[in-house]
Design an enzyme around this catalytic site. Structure first.
Site, mmCIF file in Angstrom:
data_model
loop_
_atom_site.group_PDB
_atom_site.id
_atom_site.type_symbol
_atom_site.label_atom_id
_atom_site.label_comp_id
_atom_site.label_asym_id
_atom_site.label_seq_id
_atom_site.Cartn_x
_atom_site.Cartn_y
_atom_site.Cartn_z
ATOM 1 N N CYS A 1 45.249 45.350 53.431
ATOM 2 C CA CYS A 1 44.756 43.976 53.231
ATOM 3 C C CYS A 1 45.942 43.084 52.864
ATOM 4 C CB CYS A 1 43.712 43.952 52.126
ATOM 5 S SG CYS A 1 42.325 45.052 52.500
ATOM 6 N N CYS B 1 38.773 51.067 35.051
ATOM 7 C CA CYS B 1 39.023 50.883 36.477
ATOM 8 C C CYS B 1 39.924 52.011 36.937
ATOM 9 C CB CYS B 1 39.689 49.518 36.679
ATOM 10 S SG CYS B 1 40.159 49.181 38.375
ATOM 11 N N LEU C 1 34.322 41.434 50.371
ATOM 12 C CA LEU C 1 33.973 40.646 51.557
ATOM 13 C C LEU C 1 35.111 39.685 51.915
ATOM 14 C CD1 LEU C 1 31.610 40.368 53.534
ATOM 15 C CD2 LEU C 1 30.792 38.468 52.130
ATOM 16 N N CYS D 1 47.318 52.881 49.527
ATOM 17 C CA CYS D 1 46.105 52.601 50.294
ATOM 18 C C CYS D 1 46.505 52.331 51.735
ATOM 19 C CB CYS D 1 45.373 51.381 49.729
ATOM 20 S SG CYS D 1 43.821 51.019 50.606
ATOM 21 N N CYS E 1 46.741 42.114 49.081
ATOM 22 C CA CYS E 1 46.720 43.155 48.054
ATOM 23 C C CYS E 1 48.060 43.860 47.975
ATOM 24 C CB CYS E 1 45.620 44.165 48.372
ATOM 25 S SG CYS E 1 45.571 45.581 47.256
ATOM 26 N N CYS F 1 43.623 42.716 39.244
ATOM 27 C CA CYS F 1 43.228 43.181 40.577
ATOM 28 C C CYS F 1 44.389 43.140 41.556
ATOM 29 C CB CYS F 1 42.151 42.285 41.168
ATOM 30 S SG CYS F 1 40.724 42.102 40.141
ATOM 31 N N ASN G 1 44.913 36.253 42.866
ATOM 32 C CA ASN G 1 45.940 36.548 41.900
ATOM 33 C C ASN G 1 47.281 36.477 42.626
ATOM 34 O OD1 ASN G 1 47.008 37.543 39.592
ATOM 35 N ND2 ASN G 1 45.820 39.427 39.635
ATOM 36 N N GLU H 1 47.733 54.488 38.406
ATOM 37 C CA GLU H 1 47.434 53.629 37.277
ATOM 38 C C GLU H 1 45.931 53.508 37.084
ATOM 39 O OE1 GLU H 1 51.425 50.869 37.539
ATOM 40 O OE2 GLU H 1 49.554 50.096 38.300
HETATM 41 N N1 SAH Z 1 39.895 49.433 48.159
HETATM 42 C C1 SAH Z 1 38.664 49.057 47.553
HETATM 43 C C2 SAH Z 1 38.709 49.286 46.074
HETATM 44 C C3 SAH Z 1 39.325 48.259 45.203
HETATM 45 S S1 SAH Z 1 40.764 47.470 45.833
HETATM 46 C C4 SAH Z 1 38.322 47.647 47.948
HETATM 47 O O1 SAH Z 1 39.147 46.975 48.565
HETATM 48 O O2 SAH Z 1 37.207 47.218 47.652
HETATM 49 C C5 SAH Z 1 41.314 46.541 44.569
HETATM 50 C C6 SAH Z 1 40.558 45.294 44.213
HETATM 51 O O3 SAH Z 1 41.483 44.291 43.902
HETATM 52 C C7 SAH Z 1 39.647 44.740 45.307
HETATM 53 O O4 SAH Z 1 38.462 44.298 44.710
HETATM 54 C C8 SAH Z 1 40.436 43.574 45.836
HETATM 55 O O5 SAH Z 1 39.572 42.647 46.402
HETATM 56 C C9 SAH Z 1 41.164 43.105 44.612
HETATM 57 N N2 SAH Z 1 42.404 42.437 44.880
HETATM 58 C C10 SAH Z 1 43.427 42.900 45.624
HETATM 59 N N3 SAH Z 1 44.427 41.997 45.665
HETATM 60 C C11 SAH Z 1 44.031 40.948 44.903
HETATM 61 C C12 SAH Z 1 44.635 39.711 44.563
HETATM 62 N N4 SAH Z 1 45.856 39.382 44.971
HETATM 63 N N5 SAH Z 1 43.920 38.858 43.784
HETATM 64 C C13 SAH Z 1 42.691 39.188 43.333
HETATM 65 N N6 SAH Z 1 42.085 40.334 43.628
HETATM 66 C C14 SAH Z 1 42.748 41.214 44.407
HETATM 67 FE FE1 SF4 Z 2 43.271 48.944 49.882
HETATM 68 FE FE2 SF4 Z 2 43.883 46.805 48.456
HETATM 69 FE FE3 SF4 Z 2 42.484 46.514 50.691
HETATM 70 FE FE4 SF4 Z 2 41.333 47.661 48.528
HETATM 71 S S1 SF4 Z 2 42.038 45.530 48.704
HETATM 72 S S2 SF4 Z 2 41.264 48.359 50.666
HETATM 73 S S3 SF4 Z 2 43.151 48.734 47.674
HETATM 74 S S4 SF4 Z 2 44.610 47.267 50.542
#
Ligand code: SAH
Ligand code: SF4
Length: 354
Positions: free
Chosen positions: A118, A107, A214, A114, A121, A332, A289, A93
């Site tokens: 995290c 984006c 961070l 991935c 996410c 995000c 989110n 996407e």
């Molecule tokens: N993997 C890289 C690239 C972007 S990941 C990274 O982690 O920096 C996707 C983005 O979505 C990241 O900026 C992450 O912080 C944000 N993100 C993931 N889950 C989210 C959530 N539930 N609410 C808000 N932002 C989220």
């Molecule tokens: Fe991967 Fe999501 Fe963590 Fe970014 S925020 S490194 S996409 S698991």
């Protein structure tokens, strides 16, 4: 499958090398880049400034991949999400986010899934399927650019870009080529969860804006949110940020997802200011989110105000980022969630009986 070369996988230098193997001059590579990236032409027969014999030879040995989205969803706020199906059936996407004055930020994704896991996410919860090729990264831009100008690019979609460093660097080189899209490095931002050795390698290999996810101010909390922190804890991550090469007036963006009761206290804001001391930094505050499959909660508006107010009072640039495209799961960390749910025939959120 074909053993022909996909020209969208080649940088200008690599294309020149490929052509040299056919006994052709270097400037032909620039001509082909202009056809592909400036005019969107992927049929060699239409490249009228190349001799017919060369066009035929190219067609025999190479091809130019090109994408049309399988689906496009548009959000009430104008955010548009494209779903692309890859040659092996996987999907990625890409999200176009409208900005002020008719501009748009794209984006893009760098992996299918991935590996970083995290906890906040949705993408991370599916694990890694595979890396995208350079052509697959670039094709997201080609397809979206056909649908309107793309002014800025952020590598913040699915995947950890530094976990696919070679293909990401090659894709950036293609996007930067003056004979092609000609993006300046200041127009492109790469976001990482904090792979420390790869951050240094990135800085050595190519110019790009750096964003670091961070999301916490103590190792204990970051260990829980982002398992990568157990390998590269905060002190190492921030040292890598201090060492990252910056142009004059350039800053590193620190993304900080505010999660209720986890990392959104005034004490966190104070620790954040201390951690970033001496780093040319700006902070993006992103309210968490909420999504199903996670018990984490969004912060209260008051907590966001207090947090942001403290950073500003200490002269730290802190921007509050609204999550756009929430009604189409384009915000995000939601990418691919809906599709996977359909494929897995899981019930949609809020309809447990379905
Ligand atoms: N993997 C890289 C690239 C972007 S990941 C990274 O982690 O920096 C996707 C983005 O979505 C990241 O900026 C992450 O912080 C944000 N993100 C993931 N889950 C989210 C959530 N539930 N609410 C808000 N932002 C989220
Ligand atoms: Fe991967 Fe999501 Fe963590 Fe970014 S925020 S490194 S996409 S698991």
């Amino acid at each position: 499958m074909t053993d022909k070369v996909d020209l969208k996988n080649l940088t200008l230098d690599e294309l020149a090398g490929f052509l040299a193997g056919l006994g052709k001059e270097r400037f032909r590579a620039g001509q082909i880049f202009r056809w592909i990236y400036q005019r969107g032409v992927v049929d060699f027969a239409a490249m009228t400034d190349l001799a017919k014999a060369l066009r035929e030879e190219l067609a025999a040995r190479s091809f130019i991949s090109d994408w049309l989205p399988e689906a496009v969803e548009e959000s009430r706020d104008g955010t548009r999400k494209y779903l692309f199906r890859l040659a092996d059936g996987q999907t990625v996407e890409t999200v176009r986010i409208p900005m002020e004055a008719g501009r748009a930020t794209l984006c893009i994704s760098t992996q299918v899934g991935c590996a970083m896991q995290c906890s906040f996410c949705l993408t991370g919860s599916f694990g890694l399927t595979r890396n995208l090729t350079a052509a697959e990264i670039v094709n997201q831009v080609c397809a979206a650019a056909r649908d309107g100008a793309v002014n800025n690019i952020v590598l913040m979609g699915m995947g950890e870009p530094l976990h696919n460093l070679d293909n990401v660097v090659r894709a950036l080189q293609i996007l930067y080529a003056a004979e092609g899209f000609d993006y300046g490095p200041r127009k492109v931002t790469l976001s990482t969860s904090g792979l420390v050795p790869e951050m240094a390698e990135l800085g050595r290999r190519i110019r790009v804006n750096l964003a670091v996810s961070l999301n916490a101010t103590t190792d204990a909390v970051r260990d829980q949110l982002m398992p990568v922190n157990r390998r590269y804890p905060l002190a190492q991550l921030l040292a890598a940020c201090r060492d990252f090469p910056l142009q004059p007036r350039q800053r590193i963006t620190f993304e900080y997802i505010l999660i209720r009761g986890v990392n959104d206290s005034l004490a966190d804001a104070k620790r954040l200011v201390k951690l970033l001391h001496g780093i040319k930094a700006k902070v993006n505050l992103i309210p968490y989110n909420e999504h199903e499959g996670s018990a984490l909660r969004a912060p209260t508006p008051e907590a966001i105000d207090v947090f942001q107010g403290y950073l500003l009072s200490r002269d730290l640039v802190a921007i509050r980022r609204a999550s756009k495209g929430q009604d189409i799961s384009a915000a995000c960390g939601q990418l691919k969630g809906k599709l996977e749910r359909l494929q897995a025939k899981l019930p949609p959120p809020g309809n447990p009986g379905e």
